[in-house]
Design a protein around this motif. Structure first.
Motif, short mmCIF file in Angstrom:
data_model
loop_
_atom_site.label_atom_id
_atom_site.label_comp_id
_atom_site.label_asym_id
_atom_site.label_seq_id
_atom_site.Cartn_x
_atom_site.Cartn_y
_atom_site.Cartn_z
N UNK A 15 9.78 2.18 -1.11
CA UNK A 15 10.04 2.10 0.33
C UNK A 15 9.20 0.99 0.95
N UNK A 16 7.90 0.95 0.60
CA UNK A 16 7.03 -0.09 1.14
C UNK A 16 7.42 -1.47 0.64
N UNK A 17 7.87 -1.55 -0.61
CA UNK A 17 8.30 -2.83 -1.16
C UNK A 17 9.52 -3.36 -0.41
N UNK A 18 10.51 -2.51 -0.18
CA UNK A 18 11.70 -2.95 0.54
C UNK A 18 11.39 -3.29 1.99
N UNK A 22 11.82 -6.96 3.83
CA UNK A 22 12.54 -7.18 5.07
C UNK A 22 11.70 -7.96 6.07
N UNK A 23 10.41 -7.63 6.13
CA UNK A 23 9.53 -8.22 7.13
C UNK A 23 9.02 -9.59 6.70
N UNK A 24 8.62 -9.71 5.44
CA UNK A 24 8.01 -10.95 4.97
C UNK A 24 8.94 -11.75 4.08
N UNK A 25 8.43 -12.84 3.59
CA UNK A 25 9.19 -13.70 2.69
C UNK A 25 9.19 -13.08 1.29
N UNK A 26 10.34 -13.07 0.67
CA UNK A 26 10.46 -12.51 -0.68
C UNK A 26 9.61 -13.31 -1.67
N UNK A 28 6.74 -14.35 -1.25
CA UNK A 28 5.36 -13.88 -1.18
C UNK A 28 5.23 -12.42 -1.57
N UNK A 29 6.23 -11.63 -1.26
CA UNK A 29 6.17 -10.20 -1.53
C UNK A 29 6.27 -9.91 -3.03
N UNK A 30 7.19 -10.56 -3.71
CA UNK A 30 7.41 -10.29 -5.13
C UNK A 30 6.19 -10.61 -6.00
N UNK A 31 5.54 -11.75 -5.82
CA UNK A 31 4.35 -12.01 -6.65
C UNK A 31 3.23 -11.00 -6.42
N UNK A 32 3.04 -10.60 -5.19
CA UNK A 32 1.99 -9.62 -4.90
C UNK A 32 2.33 -8.28 -5.56
N UNK A 33 3.61 -7.92 -5.54
CA UNK A 33 4.04 -6.68 -6.20
C UNK A 33 3.78 -6.75 -7.69
N UNK A 34 4.08 -7.87 -8.31
CA UNK A 34 3.91 -8.01 -9.76
C UNK A 34 2.44 -8.05 -10.16
N UNK A 35 1.58 -8.44 -9.25
CA UNK A 35 0.16 -8.49 -9.58
C UNK A 35 -0.47 -7.09 -9.64
N UNK A 36 0.30 -6.07 -9.32
CA UNK A 36 -0.23 -4.70 -9.42
C UNK A 36 -0.60 -4.34 -10.85
N UNK A 37 -0.05 -5.05 -11.82
CA UNK A 37 -0.41 -4.82 -13.22
C UNK A 37 -1.91 -5.01 -13.43
N UNK A 38 -2.48 -5.98 -12.73
CA UNK A 38 -3.92 -6.23 -12.85
C UNK A 38 -4.70 -5.02 -12.36
N UNK A 39 -4.26 -4.40 -11.28
CA UNK A 39 -4.94 -3.20 -10.77
C UNK A 39 -4.82 -2.04 -11.75
N UNK A 40 -3.67 -1.91 -12.39
CA UNK A 40 -3.48 -0.84 -13.36
C UNK A 40 -4.48 -0.99 -14.51
#
Length: 72
Positions: A15-18, A22-26, A28-40
């Motif tokens: 939900x937050x990703x979608x 909608x609000x930001x540029x895709x 910018x959003x997609x790379x930040x989402x994919x960087x969650x692997x580093x947090x894992x």
């Protein structure tokens, strides 16, 4: 209980990703989402005591560099 919590966290994540898409540029959003692997990986080392190998460190470093390249 953990399965239920995991399902709720996954649903909220999407939900937050979608909403961010909608609000930001895709671009910018997609790379930040994919960087969650580093947090894992970071959390698995801190909370689960997982061992780090040079392959894991190198892989995460490449993820971070790729994320920065996409953002810039």
């Amino acid at each position: 209980m953990f399965l239920l919590l995991s399902g709720m966290a996954t649903g909220l994540s999407w939900i937050f990703y979608f909403k961010a898409s909608q609000v930001g540029k895709a671009s910018l959003v997609a790379p930040i989402d994919k960087s969650s692997l580093v947090l894992v990986v970071l959390f698995s080392v801190i909370f689960l005591g997982e061992a780090l190998s040079w392959k894991i460190v190198l892989g995460n470093l490449l993820v971070v560099i790729g994320t920065l390249v996409l953002i810039l």
